[in-house]
Scaffold this active site. Sequence first.
Site, PDB file in Angstrom:
ATOM      1  N   SER A 186     -16.024  26.593  55.791  1.00 28.39           N
ATOM      2  CA  SER A 186     -17.105  26.519  54.816  1.00 28.39           C
ATOM      3  C   SER A 186     -17.015  25.206  54.037  1.00 28.39           C
ATOM      4  CB  SER A 186     -17.066  27.749  53.903  1.00 28.39           C
ATOM      5  OG  SER A 186     -18.251  27.874  53.158  1.00 28.39           O
ATOM      6  N   GLU A 317     -23.979  33.733  60.520  1.00 29.71           N
ATOM      7  CA  GLU A 317     -23.346  33.306  59.267  1.00 29.71           C
ATOM      8  C   GLU A 317     -24.039  33.879  58.032  1.00 29.71           C
ATOM      9  OE1 GLU A 317     -20.724  31.191  58.846  1.00 29.71           O
ATOM     10  OE2 GLU A 317     -20.532  30.031  60.694  1.00 29.71           O
ATOM     11  N   HIS A 410     -20.491  34.830  58.102  1.00 29.49           N
ATOM     12  CA  HIS A 410     -19.646  33.811  57.493  1.00 29.49           C
ATOM     13  C   HIS A 410     -18.277  34.412  57.176  1.00 29.49           C
ATOM     14  CE1 HIS A 410     -19.285  29.890  55.665  1.00 29.49           C
ATOM     15  NE2 HIS A 410     -18.976  30.375  54.469  1.00 29.49           N
TER      16      HIS A 410
END
Length: 492
Positions: A186, A317, A410
């Site tokens: 990330s 995600e 995610h």
Amino acid sequence: MTTVTTKQGDVRGYTSDEGVLVFQGIPYAAPPVGPNRFRPPQPPEPWTTPRDATRYGPTAPQEDNSGEGPLADMVPRLVIPGDDYLNLNVWTPGTTGRLPVMVFIHGGSFTSGSGSLPAYDGSRFARDGVVLVTLNYRLGADGFLWFGDGPPNLGLLDQIAALAWVRDNIGGFGGDPGNVTIFGESAGAMSVCTLLAMPAADGLFHRAIAESGAGHSTVTPATARLIGTRLAAILEVEPTREAIAEVPMERLLAAQAQLGQEVIASPSTKRWGEVARNVMPFEPVVDGDQLPATPIECIAAGAGRGVDVLIGTNSEEARLFLVPTGAAAKISTPVLHAAALRYRLPAFRAVRGYRAGRPGATPGDLLAAIVTDWYYRIPALRLAEAHEGTFVYECAWRSPAFDQTLGACHVVELPFVFDNLDNPGFAPLLGDRPPQQLADAMHQAWVDFATTGDPGWPAYRPDHRVAMRFDTDSATTVDDHGAERVLWDGRR
């Protein structure tokens, strides 16, 4: 107990139950407080007696999210008070030899997170012959506030200081300073790609892995000033670093949170610049010096040419941000079309194209797919196209959380990469029976890449778009989701 000598002094670690040597909370820079606040990282003060390194050190200041509902359960935080938070942790199989080194940079939107989360325990990397390092760096205003004067990107400069520490000291922990792989997830992956573009980081690492982040997430100086000026207004102080440094940390953290909510509530480009699109107020600043241009532009121009790169994303995600909050169920077809237009897609053609590959999908499902591509997958592919020889992956394993609706969201790849499926912090995400064979495959690919530069499948090329699709049964694909990829041509 085991003692290792560093340039600052001896550190004393311990042997874990798994037979791994662990050193925690080692300072790589002086505490960024007092006269060091809003300055580049300064060398730590040396010590003369062995320093205890048997517990995690302080973490960068951030708000605790434990009471924020289901999303906090998926992405827990660890907050350890203290000023000496520019520290790192090392896991190693032994202090002799010259093993490959991996340095992990945590995510958290540049405002939260820590290298000290138990989920990032590096024991399984050490078990497999890698020296694993995790680190903390300055977050939020302390790391990325900039009004145009003084050094920008202090959080990135912290990461560079940690890598310099690795270069100078990792040999004492059994690591090879000539074989260092940085990897991050990330905001950590965005950091990895930004470091590829920063002249000051040149030569400090030799391979790079970016998980769910690429080279597009930066702001201009003008946007940085917009963000800083609004933060100062919330705090009712002058828009200068000096004035903000006088504000108590608790009040500053609350103001940062309020600023983030204002951006989400009214994502106006006029008010927030580029931040209006990704609603992430604190990001690396393209100042023209430290960071000459956006990372993707620098990489396309040849930055990081000698660095091996592995980059990838998870299949779904955006579901992490839309499903636990209930937002996915509230998306209507008009909202879906408006969002497609906002991402500069031909709305009706794009929605029709995404729906064709997802029979029965709701508007919320389609929005999640579009946002996933806009923010994660397409930027990753653009970087692979710009950096010859890049390897690409996709993690497609679907979390069983929220009645099987969270999907390949995610952060879902992290427990498999670290081979930490048994860590309690991952239980809400993984459920009762996460596939060990997927952890075996992903973890080994990361180890192989760090060791040799080859994760085990062919590199990605614009004329042969091969990628590894990790799942319970993993296999390579060629131009997976190609029809959707084409929709973004010329747009990201």
